[in-house]
Design an enzyme around this catalytic site. Structure first.
Site, PDB file in Angstrom:
ATOM      1  CD  GLU A 108      -2.740  -1.428   2.342  1.00 47.96           C
ATOM      2  OE1 GLU A 108      -3.992  -1.381   2.329  1.00 47.96           O
ATOM      3  OE2 GLU A 108      -2.075  -1.683   3.364  1.00 47.96           O
ATOM      4  CD  GLU A 128      -3.054  -6.651   3.812  1.00 51.24           C
ATOM      5  OE1 GLU A 128      -2.525  -5.526   3.755  1.00 51.24           O
ATOM      6  OE2 GLU A 128      -3.075  -7.429   2.839  1.00 51.24           O
TER       7      GLU A 128
HETATM    8  N1  T1G Z   1       4.749  -7.209  11.853  1.00 52.79           N
HETATM    9  C1  T1G Z   1       5.471  -7.553  12.950  1.00 52.79           C
HETATM   10  N2  T1G Z   1       6.445  -8.520  12.974  1.00 52.79           N
HETATM   11  C2  T1G Z   1       6.670  -9.137  11.824  1.00 52.79           C
HETATM   12  C3  T1G Z   1       5.945  -8.855  10.632  1.00 52.79           C
HETATM   13  C4  T1G Z   1       4.957  -7.826  10.677  1.00 52.79           C
HETATM   14  N3  T1G Z   1       4.253  -7.472   9.615  1.00 52.79           N
HETATM   15  N4  T1G Z   1       6.400  -9.671   9.661  1.00 52.79           N
HETATM   16  C5  T1G Z   1       7.370 -10.423  10.219  1.00 52.79           C
HETATM   17  N5  T1G Z   1       7.543 -10.122  11.505  1.00 52.79           N
HETATM   18  C6  T1G Z   1       8.509 -10.712  12.441  1.00 52.79           C
HETATM   19  C7  T1G Z   1       8.271 -12.187  12.712  1.00 52.79           C
HETATM   20  O1  T1G Z   1       7.364 -12.373  13.755  1.00 52.79           O
HETATM   21  C8  T1G Z   1       9.673 -12.656  13.088  1.00 52.79           C
HETATM   22  O2  T1G Z   1       9.909 -12.302  14.426  1.00 52.79           O
HETATM   23  C9  T1G Z   1      10.570 -11.810  12.195  1.00 52.79           C
HETATM   24  O3  T1G Z   1       9.777 -10.681  11.819  1.00 52.79           O
HETATM   25  C10 T1G Z   1      11.012 -12.525  10.951  1.00 52.79           C
HETATM   26  O4  T1G Z   1       9.875 -13.013  10.291  1.00 52.79           O
HETATM   27  C11 T1G Z   1      -2.263  -1.849   6.835  1.00 52.79           C
HETATM   28  C12 T1G Z   1      -3.139  -4.137   8.117  1.00 52.79           C
HETATM   29  C13 T1G Z   1       7.944 -11.014   5.472  1.00 52.79           C
HETATM   30  C14 T1G Z   1       7.664 -13.163   4.331  1.00 52.79           C
HETATM   31  O5  T1G Z   1       1.140 -10.472   6.650  1.00 52.79           O
HETATM   32  O6  T1G Z   1       4.914 -13.037   5.786  1.00 52.79           O
HETATM   33  O7  T1G Z   1      -0.076  -4.652   6.606  1.00 52.79           O
HETATM   34  O8  T1G Z   1      10.097 -14.548  15.409  1.00 52.79           O
HETATM   35  O9  T1G Z   1      10.420 -15.444  10.594  1.00 52.79           O
HETATM   36  O10 T1G Z   1      10.497 -16.371   7.058  1.00 52.79           O
HETATM   37  O11 T1G Z   1      -3.281  -3.098   5.195  1.00 52.79           O
HETATM   38  O12 T1G Z   1       7.541 -12.553   7.937  1.00 52.79           O
HETATM   39  O13 T1G Z   1      12.123 -13.310  14.763  1.00 52.79           O
HETATM   40  O14 T1G Z   1      10.720 -12.516  16.691  1.00 52.79           O
HETATM   41  O15 T1G Z   1       8.520 -14.718   9.120  1.00 52.79           O
HETATM   42  O16 T1G Z   1      11.960 -14.476   6.252  1.00 52.79           O
HETATM   43  C15 T1G Z   1       0.599  -7.816   6.384  1.00 52.79           C
HETATM   44  C16 T1G Z   1       3.880 -11.016   7.430  1.00 52.79           C
HETATM   45  C17 T1G Z   1       0.477  -7.224   7.746  1.00 52.79           C
HETATM   46  C18 T1G Z   1       3.455 -10.297   6.198  1.00 52.79           C
HETATM   47  C19 T1G Z   1       9.471 -12.873   6.036  1.00 52.79           C
HETATM   48  N6  T1G Z   1       1.898  -8.440   6.233  1.00 52.79           N
HETATM   49  N7  T1G Z   1       5.272 -11.461   7.378  1.00 52.79           N
HETATM   50  O17 T1G Z   1       9.480 -14.234   6.281  1.00 52.79           O
HETATM   51  O18 T1G Z   1      10.884 -14.300   8.437  1.00 52.79           O
HETATM   52  S1  T1G Z   1      -1.122  -6.519   7.986  1.00 52.79           S
HETATM   53  C20 T1G Z   1       2.055  -9.748   6.377  1.00 52.79           C
HETATM   54  C21 T1G Z   1       5.647 -12.487   6.569  1.00 52.79           C
HETATM   55  C22 T1G Z   1      -1.065  -5.050   7.082  1.00 52.79           C
HETATM   56  C23 T1G Z   1      -2.234  -3.126   6.091  1.00 52.79           C
HETATM   57  C24 T1G Z   1      -2.387  -4.353   6.908  1.00 52.79           C
HETATM   58  C25 T1G Z   1       7.060 -12.962   6.719  1.00 52.79           C
HETATM   59  C26 T1G Z   1       8.010 -12.452   5.627  1.00 52.79           C
HETATM   60  P1  T1G Z   1      10.749 -13.216  15.361  1.00 52.79           P
HETATM   61  P2  T1G Z   1       9.865 -14.483   9.633  1.00 52.79           P
HETATM   62  P3  T1G Z   1      10.782 -14.932   6.962  1.00 52.79           P
END
Ligand code: T1G
Length: 706
Positions: A108, A128
């Protein structure tokens, strides 16, 4: 300016760097920092254009998911919308430079920029819905304007990312940059500095006609209802994109914001966010620090080329690890290899793999008839018939054949790892790696810690599980470990319910409507009813006298009805293994129940679900207090990835917390009253219910105490 955002200039191009490790989530301070940076570049006369780039391994993985819990427990609602308008209204063009992932709020943010460039290996997406929410920062409004309604609906409702190449083909990415992204983005920004800055929110040419969109939206709703059965967010995402086709941008954003908030405060979203962090939490073992040395696993071997052995060999090959596949004779080996080839051919047919990929993988699987080459492998997984004597023989052979330091793992699903290890001179190298059938498909890997399994061996298997595309969960060495130990009471209750008068279809239907991928009885038919029957017969001597045992499945097995593989089990199956009710079965069960003195009665779907699901929860609570599972969330992740439990309920333990442990405990006490000892409440469940606590709080206390 917050220290999460840095601005420096490359002559007339400003470089705004987002630096919020590990994934540049748009947490507190990030939005404010970007806002200030946009103001700064617009104030700086030397600056003609700007790029926004992420520090570290990725662009932006979205909003900070950790903040959602605060929002849903009364904290302030943080919206990115004003910032995105501020960027879009920048007088100087802003180019978004994407590497790694631009997910959710990250995409976004990128769409609020005037141009987007990306490394070819980058991915963009609106995942999401996997968190039970929808894009909440105009993603459902800007995306259809940039790539059209059909693809936008697919991305927002399906949640799957697309590659930068596909995004470029869709017109979402303006240029792919090989090599140095930063330099390429700066050059691109210089090219467009003098051009008008296009605003995505003003684009309408791709929004299609009402007629076209009606068809697209109808089919998208049908797909979502089928593929994401029970999930509310995908349908909400479709409603939000529909608003984009019908309303001006600002009004569309209001519709999106309303739907987003409804989803965010839903139990489904809380459950799925629990799952998101849970899948990462299970990788952390309190007494095995991150820096524990891991052993190399560059060559593997599998003993036994049956259904499980063949699937496990494919798992190693798919991860690029050469693997020996051993069996006792040519016939068995040929059968094993032909099943592997057939599985791969199906995967090519379904478009999961290319033929080239499959040819390369098959090259990595070497069928052998002896242990000669086992001295060169780093890890062996034994997957022979589920009998202790045979397994101990195999482990004694492996102890002789394998080099010092090799990992000796067993794929046993019920037998004691310690007893298997006692057949070797190196119990510290022995561990359980319990794959789930079909091993090349199911994501779960139960890693079973033996009394003497070394920390290096455990750490290696935990890390390896990720490389094998699995979710590794560490469990203790009790009978049936965690998953199967809980599955016993769950399926016991399903059989009891049939014996007490509930129809086979009624039992399965109730659990399917609860959200399970398949009902407990149909699952038995799939796995083969004889597997459990053999184990029950082997452990008959351990059954407590006077305790009711299910008999229906044993009676079916005595009739040779093992399920799908014998065309009859609880159901009848056609040549395509499609189930149909067996008209003869109700009468047979009535007779068996009459013989056993079990009265038949009408049973509600609610009782069916409560007895099956609370049997899981009660046994899960026992496993937790006995220490065979590290956390309640580990049990949840096991059930979501190994037993088809609905993710939007968060797993059995989270579901119990959502219902309320007091209510669950009272129901268990009721069943204890009605059905006796088998339903004795687990002390932990009793304690938490009486103290008004949850399993999630129990996990936190355990962590704090560790
Ligand atoms: N927020 C907070 N922490 C996050 C995070 C996030 N969005 N994404 C990852 N982490 C943390 C995770 O918990 C871990 O922490 C570390 O980062 C490494 O992640 C407004 C409302 C990007 C593909 O759904 O899919 O945006 O365990 O182990 O395998 O419209 O992380 O080390 O303490 O997964 O390399 C939408 C979520 C949010 C993507 C990387 N975004 N993340 O994968 O590492 S909602 C998502 C992922 C939003 C808007 C809306 C994956 C990754 P720790 P990891 P990875």
């Amino acid at each position: 300016m917050s220290n999460l955002i840095k601005v420096n200039n490359d002559n007339d191009v400003a470089i705004i760097t987002i630096d919020n490790p590990p994934v540049n989530a748009l947490g507190p301070g990030v939005a404010e920092g970007i806002w200030a940076a946009i103001d700064e570049i617009n104030r700086d006369p030397a600056v003609k254009a700007a790029i926004v780039i992420g520090a570290g391994r990725t662009f932006v993985a979205g909003a900070d998911i950790k903040e959602f819990g605060k929002m849903t427990s009364g904290g302030p609602r943080r919206s990115l919308l004003p910032l995105l308008l501020h960027i879009e209204d920048s007088a100087k063009p802003v180019v978004m430079a994407i590497h790694g992932q631009a997910f959710g709020g990250g995409l976004e943010l990128a769409m609020a920029g005037h141009y987007r460039v990306a490394s070819p290996a980058a991915q963009v997406g609106q995942p999401e819905v996997n968190l039970g929410i929808i894009p909440g920062a105009a993603g459902t409004q800007r995306l259809p304007r940039l790539i059209g309604v059909a693809k936008a609906v697919e991305m927002c409702a399906g949640g799957k990312p697309v590659s930068a190449r596909e995004a470029a083909a869709l017109g979402l990415i303006d240029r792919l940059i090989d090599g140095d992204l930063r330099a390429g983005a700066v050059a691109f920004a210089r090219e467009v500095a003098s051009k008008p800055a296009p605003r995505a929110r003003e684009r309408t040419e791709k929004l299609g006609t009402a007629a076209e969109n009606a068809a697209i939206l109808t089919s998208a709703r049908a797909v979502a209802s089928k593929k994401q059965r029970g999930l509310k967010a995908p349908l909400a995402a479709i409603d939000a994109v529909e608003a984009a086709t019908k309303l001006p941008f600002e009004e569309g954003c209001q519709v999106e914001a309303k739907l987003f908030t409804e989803c965010l405060f839903s139990d489904q979203s809380k459950a799925l966010i629990h799952v998101f962090f849970g899948e990462r939490e299970v990788a952390k073992i309190p007494d095995i620090p991150k820096e524990t040395p891991v052993l190399p696993v560059n060559r593997a071997a599998v003993v036994g080329s049956g259904t499980m052995g063949g699937g496990i060999a494919m798992v190693f090959a798919n991860a690029g690890i050469p693997v020996l596949l051993k069996d006792v004779d040519e016939a068995a080996l040929d059968l094993g290899m032909s099943k592997i080839r057939k599985n791969y051919a199906n995967s090519v047919q379904r478009g999961r793999f290319t033929q080239t990929f499959v040819d390369e993988r098959l090259q990595l699987i070497t069928p052998v008839l002896n242990y000669n080459a086992f001295s060169e492998v780093d890890m062996v997984v034994e997957a022979v018939f589920e009998g202790m004597t045979l397994k101990k023989t195999v482990f004694a052979d492996l102890d002789r054949a394998c080099r010092k330091g090799a990992i000796l793992a067993s794929n046993t699903s019920t037998l004691s790892i310690d007893e298997i290890a006692s057949a070797t001179s190196r119990p510290e190298a022995v561990i359980g790696t319990h794959f789930f059938s079909p091993a090349n498909v199911m994501r779960l890997l139960e890693i079973v810690r033996g009394k003497k399994s070394s920390k290096e061996v455990i750490a290696t298997c935990m890390q390896l599980s990720k490389k094998l595309g699995k979710i590794g969960v560490l469990v203790g060495n009790c009978r049936g470990f965690v998953g199967n130990r809980m599955f016993g009471p769950y399926r016991r209750e399903a059989q009891f319910l049939v014996e007490e008068g509930a129809g086979v279809e009624a039992v399965d239907q109730a659990l399917v409507e609860f959200g399970n991928a398949m009902g407990p009885l149909a699952t038995g038919d799939l796995a083969g009813l004889d597997v459990g029957w053999r184990i029950r017969k082997e452990y008959r001597h351990l059954e407590k006298p006077g305790i009711r045992q299910p008999f229906a499945e044993d009676r079916l097995c005595e009739m040779g009805r093992y399920g799908q593989k014998t065309v009859r089990g609880w159901y009848c199956y056609d040549e395509n293994r499609r189930p149909s009710p067996d008209p003869e079965l109700p009468a047979m069960v009535r007779n068996w129940s009459a013989e056993a003195g079990i009265p038949q009665r009408k049973i509600s779907a609610e009782e069916i679900v409560d007895r099956c699901i609370y049997a899981l929860v009660n046994e899960g609570a026992r496993i937790l207090e006995e220490g065979y599972a590290l956390r309640a969330v580990d049990i949840d992740i096991i059930y979501l990835n190994g037993y088809g439990f609905p993710a939007y309920r968060g797993g059995p333990m989270w579901h119990a917390d959502t219902v309320g442990l007091q209510k669950v405990y009272e129901r268990v006490c009721e069943f204890h009253q009605q059905h006796g000892e088998l339903w004795a409440p687990a002390p932990l469940l009793k304690r938490l219910a009486e103290t008004g606590k949850t399993f999630a709080e129990f996990d936190k206390e355990q962590l704090a105490a560790a």
